[in-house]
Design a protein around this motif. Structure first.
Motif, PDB file in Angstrom:
ATOM      1  N   SER A   9       0.831  -1.208   0.000  1.00 21.32           N
ATOM      2  CA  SER A   9       0.000   0.000   0.000  1.00 21.32           C
ATOM      3  C   SER A   9       0.864   1.256   0.000  1.00 21.32           C
ATOM      4  O   SER A   9       0.358   2.347  -0.241  1.00 21.32           O
ATOM      5  CB  SER A   9      -0.926   0.005   1.215  1.00 21.32           C
ATOM      6  N   THR A  10       2.152   1.119   0.252  1.00 23.62           N
ATOM      7  CA  THR A  10       3.036   2.279   0.277  1.00 23.62           C
ATOM      8  C   THR A  10       3.949   2.347  -0.940  1.00 23.62           C
ATOM      9  O   THR A  10       4.221   3.426  -1.438  1.00 23.62           O
ATOM     10  CB  THR A  10       3.909   2.263   1.547  1.00 23.62           C
ATOM     11  N   ASP A  11       4.414   1.220  -1.427  1.00 29.59           N
ATOM     12  CA  ASP A  11       5.327   1.171  -2.569  1.00 29.59           C
ATOM     13  C   ASP A  11       4.543   0.700  -3.786  1.00 29.59           C
ATOM     14  O   ASP A  11       4.639  -0.441  -4.209  1.00 29.59           O
ATOM     15  CB  ASP A  11       6.493   0.217  -2.263  1.00 29.59           C
ATOM     16  N   LYS A  12       3.724   1.607  -4.339  1.00 32.00           N
ATOM     17  CA  LYS A  12       2.898   1.197  -5.470  1.00 32.00           C
ATOM     18  C   LYS A  12       2.848   2.294  -6.524  1.00 32.00           C
ATOM     19  O   LYS A  12       2.965   3.472  -6.228  1.00 32.00           O
ATOM     20  CB  LYS A  12       1.487   0.834  -5.022  1.00 32.00           C
ATOM     21  N   VAL A  13       2.684   1.857  -7.758  1.00 33.11           N
ATOM     22  CA  VAL A  13       2.462   2.771  -8.872  1.00 33.11           C
ATOM     23  C   VAL A  13       1.046   2.577  -9.390  1.00 33.11           C
ATOM     24  O   VAL A  13       0.301   3.530  -9.556  1.00 33.11           O
ATOM     25  CB  VAL A  13       3.499   2.547  -9.997  1.00 33.11           C
ATOM     26  N   ILE A  14       0.647   1.335  -9.609  1.00 29.00           N
ATOM     27  CA  ILE A  14      -0.722   1.046 -10.062  1.00 29.00           C
ATOM     28  C   ILE A  14      -1.510   0.402  -8.939  1.00 29.00           C
ATOM     29  O   ILE A  14      -2.465   0.969  -8.437  1.00 29.00           O
ATOM     30  CB  ILE A  14      -0.710   0.153 -11.322  1.00 29.00           C
ATOM     31  N   SER A  15      -1.130  -0.801  -8.542  1.00 23.14           N
ATOM     32  CA  SER A  15      -1.893  -1.475  -7.495  1.00 23.14           C
ATOM     33  C   SER A  15      -1.028  -2.055  -6.385  1.00 23.14           C
ATOM     34  O   SER A  15      -1.554  -2.625  -5.448  1.00 23.14           O
ATOM     35  CB  SER A  15      -2.745  -2.598  -8.100  1.00 23.14           C
ATOM     36  N   GLY A  16       0.270  -1.938  -6.480  1.00 21.38           N
ATOM     37  CA  GLY A  16       1.151  -2.421  -5.426  1.00 21.38           C
ATOM     38  C   GLY A  16       1.641  -3.839  -5.607  1.00 21.38           C
ATOM     39  O   GLY A  16       2.295  -4.375  -4.716  1.00 21.38           O
ATOM     40  N   SER A  22       8.645  -7.086  -4.637  1.00 21.59           N
ATOM     41  CA  SER A  22       9.987  -6.644  -4.247  1.00 21.59           C
ATOM     42  C   SER A  22      10.186  -6.739  -2.733  1.00 21.59           C
ATOM     43  O   SER A  22      11.278  -7.074  -2.268  1.00 21.59           O
ATOM     44  CB  SER A  22      10.249  -5.219  -4.734  1.00 21.59           C
ATOM     45  N   THR A  23       9.160  -6.476  -1.959  1.00 23.45           N
ATOM     46  CA  THR A  23       9.262  -6.610  -0.506  1.00 23.45           C
ATOM     47  C   THR A  23       9.394  -8.082  -0.112  1.00 23.45           C
ATOM     48  O   THR A  23      10.185  -8.432   0.767  1.00 23.45           O
ATOM     49  CB  THR A  23       8.029  -5.992   0.173  1.00 23.45           C
ATOM     50  N   TYR A  24       8.637  -8.946  -0.760  1.00 22.18           N
ATOM     51  CA  TYR A  24       8.656 -10.374  -0.440  1.00 22.18           C
ATOM     52  C   TYR A  24      10.050 -10.977  -0.664  1.00 22.18           C
ATOM     53  O   TYR A  24      10.553 -11.742   0.145  1.00 22.18           O
ATOM     54  CB  TYR A  24       7.615 -11.107  -1.284  1.00 22.18           C
ATOM     55  N   PHE A  25      10.663 -10.633  -1.802  1.00 24.94           N
ATOM     56  CA  PHE A  25      11.974 -11.189  -2.129  1.00 24.94           C
ATOM     57  C   PHE A  25      13.131 -10.317  -1.635  1.00 24.94           C
ATOM     58  O   PHE A  25      14.285 -10.648  -1.861  1.00 24.94           O
ATOM     59  CB  PHE A  25      12.097 -11.393  -3.635  1.00 24.94           C
ATOM     60  N   ASN A  26      12.800  -9.190  -0.996  1.00 24.13           N
ATOM     61  CA  ASN A  26      13.796  -8.248  -0.486  1.00 24.13           C
ATOM     62  C   ASN A  26      14.687  -7.728  -1.617  1.00 24.13           C
ATOM     63  O   ASN A  26      15.908  -7.674  -1.513  1.00 24.13           O
ATOM     64  CB  ASN A  26      14.640  -8.876   0.629  1.00 24.13           C
ATOM     65  N   TRP A  27      14.027  -7.340  -2.740  1.00 27.26           N
ATOM     66  CA  TRP A  27      14.710  -6.774  -3.889  1.00 27.26           C
ATOM     67  C   TRP A  27      14.392  -5.295  -3.976  1.00 27.26           C
ATOM     68  O   TRP A  27      13.453  -4.807  -3.358  1.00 27.26           O
ATOM     69  CB  TRP A  27      14.252  -7.444  -5.175  1.00 27.26           C
ATOM     70  N   VAL A  55      -4.054 -10.820 -13.032  1.00 25.86           N
ATOM     71  CA  VAL A  55      -4.426 -11.925 -12.149  1.00 25.86           C
ATOM     72  C   VAL A  55      -3.836 -11.715 -10.748  1.00 25.86           C
ATOM     73  O   VAL A  55      -4.523 -11.900  -9.737  1.00 25.86           O
ATOM     74  CB  VAL A  55      -3.977 -13.277 -12.748  1.00 25.86           C
ATOM     75  N   MET A  56      -2.571 -11.296 -10.688  1.00 24.91           N
ATOM     76  CA  MET A  56      -1.955 -11.043  -9.385  1.00 24.91           C
ATOM     77  C   MET A  56      -2.647  -9.900  -8.657  1.00 24.91           C
ATOM     78  O   MET A  56      -2.817  -9.937  -7.439  1.00 24.91           O
ATOM     79  CB  MET A  56      -0.461 -10.745  -9.543  1.00 24.91           C
ATOM     80  N   MET A  57      -3.065  -8.883  -9.404  1.00 24.21           N
ATOM     81  CA  MET A  57      -3.770  -7.760  -8.803  1.00 24.21           C
ATOM     82  C   MET A  57      -5.090  -8.228  -8.186  1.00 24.21           C
ATOM     83  O   MET A  57      -5.518  -7.727  -7.151  1.00 24.21           O
ATOM     84  CB  MET A  57      -4.032  -6.683  -9.870  1.00 24.21           C
ATOM     85  N   ALA A  58      -5.721  -9.200  -8.813  1.00 21.63           N
ATOM     86  CA  ALA A  58      -7.007  -9.696  -8.325  1.00 21.63           C
ATOM     87  C   ALA A  58      -6.862 -10.694  -7.179  1.00 21.63           C
ATOM     88  O   ALA A  58      -7.725 -10.759  -6.315  1.00 21.63           O
ATOM     89  CB  ALA A  58      -7.780 -10.346  -9.470  1.00 21.63           C
ATOM     90  N   ILE A  59      -5.777 -11.442  -7.156  1.00 23.15           N
ATOM     91  CA  ILE A  59      -5.644 -12.537  -6.192  1.00 23.15           C
ATOM     92  C   ILE A  59      -4.863 -12.150  -4.937  1.00 23.15           C
ATOM     93  O   ILE A  59      -5.240 -12.533  -3.824  1.00 23.15           O
ATOM     94  CB  ILE A  59      -4.984 -13.757  -6.871  1.00 23.15           C
ATOM     95  N   ILE A  60      -3.777 -11.406  -5.095  1.00 19.87           N
ATOM     96  CA  ILE A  60      -2.906 -11.101  -3.953  1.00 19.87           C
ATOM     97  C   ILE A  60      -3.603 -10.085  -3.050  1.00 19.87           C
ATOM     98  O   ILE A  60      -4.018  -9.018  -3.500  1.00 19.87           O
ATOM     99  CB  ILE A  60      -1.552 -10.550  -4.433  1.00 19.87           C
ATOM    100  N   PRO A  61      -3.736 -10.377  -1.760  1.00 22.01           N
ATOM    101  CA  PRO A  61      -4.398  -9.432  -0.847  1.00 22.01           C
ATOM    102  C   PRO A  61      -3.521  -8.219  -0.561  1.00 22.01           C
ATOM    103  O   PRO A  61      -2.294  -8.293  -0.634  1.00 22.01           O
ATOM    104  CB  PRO A  61      -4.630 -10.251   0.419  1.00 22.01           C
ATOM    105  N   SER A  62      -4.156  -7.121  -0.224  1.00 20.16           N
ATOM    106  CA  SER A  62      -3.447  -5.903   0.133  1.00 20.16           C
ATOM    107  C   SER A  62      -2.889  -6.031   1.546  1.00 20.16           C
ATOM    108  O   SER A  62      -3.481  -6.688   2.394  1.00 20.16           O
ATOM    109  CB  SER A  62      -4.392  -4.718   0.043  1.00 20.16           C
TER     110      SER A  62
END
Length: 105
Positions: A9-16, A22-27, A55-62
């Protein structure tokens, strides 16, 4: 501790989605975005990359709500059914005809 993938919710351009990856993989999120843009403009892969993002935008929770895109529509309220909205009740309402008021005045 189990690591989970969330849309940022903080590092996003379109939907995060890319910020969450990038946060998950620490990239670095800029690197992830540049790699995605390269994939999105590569012939033969571009349609797949765009569909995968949707699909990721629809499935991955915020990360701030825990709701995915589809869960927002389950209860019929825009914020996923939190029930924090209140209705205003108007008491002692009297209806008057505007034409009658103009004739008297």
């Amino acid at each position: 501790m189990v690591k989970k993938l969330y849309r940022s919710s903080t590092d996003k351009v379109i939907s995060g989605v890319l910020g969450g990856i990038s946060t998950y993989f620490n990239w670095n999120s800029t690197l992830v975005r540049v790699l995605y843009i390269v994939l999105a403009f590569t012939p033969g892969i571009n349609v797949l990359a765009i569909l995968a993002y949707i699909v990721m935008m629809a499935i991955i929770p915020s990360d701030n709500s825990g709701n995915s895109f589809f869960n927002q529509f389950k209860s019929g309220t825009p914020n996923g059914g939190s029930g924090n909205q209140s209705r205003k009740v108007i008491h002692d309402v009297e209806e008057k005809n505007v034409d009658d008021h103009q004739k008297r005045g």
